[in-house]
Scaffold this motif. Structure first.
Motif, PDB file in Angstrom:
ATOM      1  N   ALA A 171       0.819  -1.221   0.000  1.00 27.44           N
ATOM      2  CA  ALA A 171       0.000   0.000   0.000  1.00 27.44           C
ATOM      3  C   ALA A 171       0.849   1.265   0.000  1.00 27.44           C
ATOM      4  O   ALA A 171       0.461   2.284   0.572  1.00 27.44           O
ATOM      5  CB  ALA A 171      -0.979   0.013   1.172  1.00 27.44           C
ATOM      6  N   ALA A 172       2.001   1.231  -0.634  1.00 26.22           N
ATOM      7  CA  ALA A 172       2.798   2.455  -0.777  1.00 26.22           C
ATOM      8  C   ALA A 172       2.002   3.469  -1.593  1.00 26.22           C
ATOM      9  O   ALA A 172       1.199   3.113  -2.465  1.00 26.22           O
ATOM     10  CB  ALA A 172       4.122   2.142  -1.458  1.00 26.22           C
ATOM     11  N   ALA A 173       2.191   4.736  -1.292  1.00 24.85           N
ATOM     12  CA  ALA A 173       1.428   5.795  -1.953  1.00 24.85           C
ATOM     13  C   ALA A 173       1.584   5.716  -3.473  1.00 24.85           C
ATOM     14  O   ALA A 173       2.692   5.581  -4.005  1.00 24.85           O
ATOM     15  CB  ALA A 173       1.897   7.163  -1.460  1.00 24.85           C
ATOM     16  N   GLY A 174       0.456   5.752  -4.158  1.00 20.73           N
ATOM     17  CA  GLY A 174       0.443   5.740  -5.614  1.00 20.73           C
ATOM     18  C   GLY A 174       0.453   4.376  -6.251  1.00 20.73           C
ATOM     19  O   GLY A 174       0.369   4.273  -7.480  1.00 20.73           O
ATOM     20  N   THR A 175       0.551   3.302  -5.450  1.00 24.59           N
ATOM     21  CA  THR A 175       0.579   1.954  -6.020  1.00 24.59           C
ATOM     22  C   THR A 175      -0.823   1.387  -6.158  1.00 24.59           C
ATOM     23  O   THR A 175      -1.735   1.753  -5.420  1.00 24.59           O
ATOM     24  CB  THR A 175       1.429   1.007  -5.166  1.00 24.59           C
ATOM     25  OG1 THR A 175       0.876   0.949  -3.832  1.00 24.59           O
ATOM     26  CG2 THR A 175       2.868   1.491  -5.100  1.00 24.59           C
ATOM     27  N   VAL A 176      -0.977   0.477  -7.097  1.00 18.42           N
ATOM     28  CA  VAL A 176      -2.288  -0.084  -7.429  1.00 18.42           C
ATOM     29  C   VAL A 176      -2.218  -1.598  -7.384  1.00 18.42           C
ATOM     30  O   VAL A 176      -1.258  -2.201  -7.883  1.00 18.42           O
ATOM     31  CB  VAL A 176      -2.735   0.362  -8.838  1.00 18.42           C
ATOM     32  CG1 VAL A 176      -4.101  -0.233  -9.192  1.00 18.42           C
ATOM     33  CG2 VAL A 176      -2.761   1.879  -8.947  1.00 18.42           C
ATOM     34  N   LEU A 177      -3.218  -2.210  -6.783  1.00 16.88           N
ATOM     35  CA  LEU A 177      -3.346  -3.673  -6.806  1.00 16.88           C
ATOM     36  C   LEU A 177      -4.756  -4.023  -7.249  1.00 16.88           C
ATOM     37  O   LEU A 177      -5.736  -3.622  -6.613  1.00 16.88           O
ATOM     38  CB  LEU A 177      -3.074  -4.279  -5.432  1.00 16.88           C
ATOM     39  CG  LEU A 177      -3.185  -5.806  -5.382  1.00 16.88           C
ATOM     40  CD1 LEU A 177      -2.094  -6.466  -6.225  1.00 16.88           C
ATOM     41  CD2 LEU A 177      -3.140  -6.316  -3.944  1.00 16.88           C
ATOM     42  N   VAL A 178      -4.842  -4.771  -8.354  1.00 19.91           N
ATOM     43  CA  VAL A 178      -6.127  -5.256  -8.846  1.00 19.91           C
ATOM     44  C   VAL A 178      -6.357  -6.638  -8.247  1.00 19.91           C
ATOM     45  O   VAL A 178      -5.563  -7.562  -8.465  1.00 19.91           O
ATOM     46  CB  VAL A 178      -6.139  -5.312 -10.381  1.00 19.91           C
ATOM     47  CG1 VAL A 178      -7.480  -5.866 -10.883  1.00 19.91           C
ATOM     48  CG2 VAL A 178      -5.871  -3.932 -10.969  1.00 19.91           C
ATOM     49  N   LEU A 179      -7.429  -6.780  -7.484  1.00 19.34           N
ATOM     50  CA  LEU A 179      -7.757  -8.062  -6.856  1.00 19.34           C
ATOM     51  C   LEU A 179      -8.589  -8.882  -7.825  1.00 19.34           C
ATOM     52  O   LEU A 179      -9.652  -8.439  -8.273  1.00 19.34           O
ATOM     53  CB  LEU A 179      -8.529  -7.830  -5.558  1.00 19.34           C
ATOM     54  CG  LEU A 179      -7.779  -7.026  -4.485  1.00 19.34           C
ATOM     55  CD1 LEU A 179      -8.707  -6.731  -3.318  1.00 19.34           C
ATOM     56  CD2 LEU A 179      -6.543  -7.775  -4.010  1.00 19.34           C
ATOM     57  N   PRO A 180      -8.122 -10.066  -8.192  1.00 17.15           N
ATOM     58  CA  PRO A 180      -8.843 -10.852  -9.189  1.00 17.15           C
ATOM     59  C   PRO A 180     -10.212 -11.295  -8.677  1.00 17.15           C
ATOM     60  O   PRO A 180     -10.393 -11.606  -7.505  1.00 17.15           O
ATOM     61  CB  PRO A 180      -7.922 -12.050  -9.435  1.00 17.15           C
ATOM     62  CG  PRO A 180      -7.066 -12.142  -8.218  1.00 17.15           C
ATOM     63  CD  PRO A 180      -6.916 -10.756  -7.697  1.00 17.15           C
ATOM     64  N   GLY A 181     -11.168 -11.295  -9.593  1.00 16.16           N
ATOM     65  CA  GLY A 181     -12.507 -11.775  -9.277  1.00 16.16           C
ATOM     66  C   GLY A 181     -12.850 -12.933 -10.176  1.00 16.16           C
ATOM     67  O   GLY A 181     -12.081 -13.888 -10.285  1.00 16.16           O
ATOM     68  N   ASP A 182     -13.981 -12.832 -10.865  1.00 14.04           N
ATOM     69  CA  ASP A 182     -14.322 -13.885 -11.816  1.00 14.04           C
ATOM     70  C   ASP A 182     -13.694 -13.558 -13.172  1.00 14.04           C
ATOM     71  O   ASP A 182     -12.913 -12.617 -13.312  1.00 14.04           O
ATOM     72  CB  ASP A 182     -15.843 -14.041 -11.919  1.00 14.04           C
ATOM     73  CG  ASP A 182     -16.536 -12.737 -12.313  1.00 14.04           C
ATOM     74  OD1 ASP A 182     -15.908 -11.933 -13.036  1.00 14.04           O
ATOM     75  OD2 ASP A 182     -17.690 -12.527 -11.902  1.00 14.04           O
ATOM     76  N   ALA A 183     -14.063 -14.313 -14.166  1.00 21.04           N
ATOM     77  CA  ALA A 183     -13.448 -14.146 -15.483  1.00 21.04           C
ATOM     78  C   ALA A 183     -13.813 -12.818 -16.125  1.00 21.04           C
ATOM     79  O   ALA A 183     -13.117 -12.331 -17.029  1.00 21.04           O
ATOM     80  CB  ALA A 183     -13.868 -15.298 -16.397  1.00 21.04           C
ATOM     81  N   GLU A 184     -14.900 -12.224 -15.692  1.00 14.27           N
ATOM     82  CA  GLU A 184     -15.416 -11.022 -16.333  1.00 14.27           C
ATOM     83  C   GLU A 184     -14.841  -9.729 -15.762  1.00 14.27           C
ATOM     84  O   GLU A 184     -14.663  -8.758 -16.475  1.00 14.27           O
ATOM     85  CB  GLU A 184     -16.956 -10.982 -16.209  1.00 14.27           C
ATOM     86  CG  GLU A 184     -17.659 -12.146 -16.884  1.00 14.27           C
ATOM     87  CD  GLU A 184     -17.450 -12.136 -18.388  1.00 14.27           C
ATOM     88  OE1 GLU A 184     -17.432 -11.042 -18.970  1.00 14.27           O
ATOM     89  OE2 GLU A 184     -17.294 -13.222 -18.972  1.00 14.27           O
ATOM     90  N   ARG A 185     -14.545  -9.715 -14.454  1.00 11.91           N
ATOM     91  CA  ARG A 185     -14.167  -8.445 -13.832  1.00 11.91           C
ATOM     92  C   ARG A 185     -13.399  -8.682 -12.553  1.00 11.91           C
ATOM     93  O   ARG A 185     -13.528  -9.740 -11.923  1.00 11.91           O
ATOM     94  CB  ARG A 185     -15.406  -7.601 -13.525  1.00 11.91           C
ATOM     95  CG  ARG A 185     -16.495  -8.368 -12.823  1.00 11.91           C
ATOM     96  CD  ARG A 185     -17.699  -7.505 -12.505  1.00 11.91           C
ATOM     97  NE  ARG A 185     -17.693  -7.047 -11.115  1.00 11.91           N
ATOM     98  CZ  ARG A 185     -18.275  -5.940 -10.687  1.00 11.91           C
ATOM     99  NH1 ARG A 185     -18.858  -5.139 -11.553  1.00 11.91           N
ATOM    100  NH2 ARG A 185     -18.257  -5.612  -9.417  1.00 11.91           N
ATOM    101  N   PRO A 186     -12.586  -7.681 -12.117  1.00  7.91           N
ATOM    102  CA  PRO A 186     -11.885  -7.819 -10.846  1.00  7.91           C
ATOM    103  C   PRO A 186     -12.857  -7.790  -9.673  1.00  7.91           C
ATOM    104  O   PRO A 186     -13.991  -7.303  -9.778  1.00  7.91           O
ATOM    105  CB  PRO A 186     -10.967  -6.587 -10.826  1.00  7.91           C
ATOM    106  CG  PRO A 186     -10.931  -6.078 -12.226  1.00  7.91           C
ATOM    107  CD  PRO A 186     -12.234  -6.459 -12.830  1.00  7.91           C
ATOM    108  N   GLN A 187     -12.398  -8.299  -8.517  1.00 12.69           N
ATOM    109  CA  GLN A 187     -13.192  -8.199  -7.300  1.00 12.69           C
ATOM    110  C   GLN A 187     -13.205  -6.755  -6.789  1.00 12.69           C
ATOM    111  O   GLN A 187     -14.251  -6.230  -6.407  1.00 12.69           O
ATOM    112  CB  GLN A 187     -12.624  -9.113  -6.215  1.00 12.69           C
ATOM    113  CG  GLN A 187     -13.359  -8.992  -4.874  1.00 12.69           C
ATOM    114  CD  GLN A 187     -12.595  -9.657  -3.741  1.00 12.69           C
ATOM    115  OE1 GLN A 187     -11.484 -10.140  -3.918  1.00 12.69           O
ATOM    116  NE2 GLN A 187     -13.180  -9.672  -2.540  1.00 12.69           N
ATOM    117  N   ALA A 188     -12.034  -6.139  -6.750  1.00 13.59           N
ATOM    118  CA  ALA A 188     -11.882  -4.775  -6.247  1.00 13.59           C
ATOM    119  C   ALA A 188     -10.496  -4.280  -6.639  1.00 13.59           C
ATOM    120  O   ALA A 188      -9.675  -5.035  -7.184  1.00 13.59           O
ATOM    121  CB  ALA A 188     -12.059  -4.724  -4.730  1.00 13.59           C
ATOM    122  N   VAL A 189     -10.234  -3.004  -6.354  1.00 11.08           N
ATOM    123  CA  VAL A 189      -8.936  -2.390  -6.615  1.00 11.08           C
ATOM    124  C   VAL A 189      -8.478  -1.680  -5.354  1.00 11.08           C
ATOM    125  O   VAL A 189      -9.271  -1.013  -4.677  1.00 11.08           O
ATOM    126  CB  VAL A 189      -9.017  -1.388  -7.789  1.00 11.08           C
ATOM    127  CG1 VAL A 189      -7.684  -0.663  -7.977  1.00 11.08           C
ATOM    128  CG2 VAL A 189      -9.437  -2.082  -9.069  1.00 11.08           C
TER     129      VAL A 189
END
Length: 477
Positions: free
Chosen positions: A47-65
């Protein structure tokens, strides 16, 4: 920026973007589930400032960012229920490059959501006119608040207009094309326009605009656009419209010509600001004046040592033909001043000295109106649209002395001191009746990409100016 990159909330639930810092990361991951925590651990996300993590969800879309923001007390010091602040106001623009195409929204508690959304929008800008390959689809930010969406689109459209005009190469952005863009903009908003072309400039009293542009096979012109009710306060914007600058007979080296398509950046910026003003319906009588010329080389080019008449009546000795912008601005400013408006603002890519002093990202602004200076400084900070006041230092006016004319248009001391200040002082000789005047010596270009500011043509100062005008002349919020 395309309007499609910002949208109202619809039936499809967008993916949430959560602001996190090192202190709040564990709590957020526990709310999102063990799978999210495991993925963050696997990716080494801190969680360093400015960093992004895309949390995988199903095949269609991420769970969250997850989007990293500074700890409380760092950066801007803004606080939310999560105890985080954005740091860089436009830091959320980094999301555009990091996210796959799809619909997203800022989760509840995201710090300064309107500024974050603006950073996202400004980072979404792409100039694709000359690319044959299809651009990568960009993510879209869903905005639930219709009023916020309208404000963001207004600002984004004005900035995009300025960037588009600057980024267009000079073979497709000559004086005629610049005039077409200005006339079309005002026509779409119910305004009017007059364009004075070629030798008619001499007949109607604009000898310096004519002199600078006469060497080109693309005729010089003065673009004069108006909008709003005659009874409203008069605000006049003047933009330098040198579509390409060879330097004239004092020719530039080739390396200095590479970015000269942006020498009409002042004109582009005042048109971007005008677009915001008209879209917001501000109760002002708006006038935009753009002297549109190409500073070319031919047998009819004006020369060092020439004495030019001006609309103001002052005779001007030419010290260097590569300082042409202040000449065309002077005639336009004299015209603007004749109406005694409440405010004149001129914007120009005027001097390299301003870049030496303050760099590409911090344009100097000149005014002798203390209230205006304070208001501009406040809005520049609030809008993350940097400006820095430099002085109209009257003792330096002696550097413009001429032995054979009323004034020389460049520093004649031989030392090259105070280049940006002496340019502003020269312009000040052509404004005396307006209630207030401000001169912006902008770069109009972003050399190094960062959130909210893609590399290329840039809008500088116009978001701060728009906020100031909105405050002085309230219209649509």
């Amino acid at each position: 920026m395309s309007d499609s990159l910002l949208a109202l909330a619809d039936a499809v639930s967008p993916v949430s973007i959560h602001a996190v810092c090192t202190r709040t990361l564990a709590d957020r991951l526990s709310q999102l589930g063990q799978g999210a925590a495991d993925w963050a651990t696997l990716q080494g996300y801190k969680a360093a400032a400015g960093t992004v993590l895309v949390l995988p969800g199903d095949a269609e879309r991420p769970q969250a960012v997850l989007f990293g923001v500074p700890e409380t007390g760092q950066g801007t010091g803004q606080e939310t229920g999560q105890g985080t602040g954005l740091g860089d106001t436009f830091a959320a623009g980094a999301l555009v490059a990091a996210l796959p195409a799809g619909d997203y929204c800022l989760a509840e508690g995201f710090p300064d959501p309107e500024r974050a959304a603006l950073g996202f929008a400004l980072s979404s800008y792409r100039f694709t006119r000359y690319r044959s390959a299809e651009a990568r689809p960009l993510p879209r930010l869903v905005i639930a608040d219709g009023d916020m969406l309208a404000r963001l689109r207004r600002i984004g459209a004005g900035v995009a207009l300025a960037r588009d005009l600057i980024n267009t190469p000079s073979n497709d952005m000559g004086p005629a094309e610049l005039a077409e863009a200005a006339v079309g903009l005002f026509a779409r908003h119910g305004g009017t326009a007059e364009v004075i072309v070629g030798d008619d400039l001499l007949k109607q009293g604009f000898p310096m605009i004519h002199a600078v542009g006469r060497a080109s096979n693309r005729a010089p012109r003065l673009i004069d656009c108006r909008w709003g009710e005659a009874a409203h306060p008069k605000v006049t914007l003047v933009g330098k419209g040198v579509v390409f600058d060879t330097g004239g007979l004092d020719i530039k080296p080739s390396s200095s010509m590479l970015l000269m398509k942006k020498d009409m950046g002042g004109a582009a910026n005042v048109l971007g600001l005008a677009a915001m003003i008209m879209d917001a319906g501000l109760p002002i009588r708006l006038r935009v004046l753009i002297p549109a010329v190409e500073n070319a080389i031919s047998g009819s080019a004006f020369r060092p040592g020439d004495i030019l008449p001006s609309r103001k009546g002052l005779s001007v000795e030419i010290g260097n033909t590569d300082a042409e912008g202040r000449l065309v601005l002077a005639d336009a400013l004299a015209l603007a001043d004749e109406e005694e408006p409440d405010l004149i603002v001129d914007m120009a890519t005027l001097t390299g000295a301003a870049r030496v002093a303050l760099g590409p990202d911090l344009p100097p602004v000149y005014t002798d109106d203390e209230d205006l200076a304070l208001a501009l400084a406040a809005k520049a900070e609030a809008e993350n649209d940097p400006l820095w006041r430099l002085p109209l230092w009257q003792p330096y006016m002696k550097y413009l002395d001429s032995k054979i004319a009323d004034i020389n248009h460049v520093n004649t001391s031989g030392a090259g001191y105070a280049g940006s200040i002496t340019a502003a002082l020269f312009l000040s000789r052509f404004v005396e009746k307006a209630k207030a005047w401000a001169h912006f010596d902008i770069f109009a270009w972003t050399p190094i990409e960062r959130p909210g500011k893609p590399t290329g043509g840039e809008a500088q100062g116009i978001r701060a100016l728009f906020a100031l005008l909105q405050e002085r002349y309230p219209g649509i919020k």
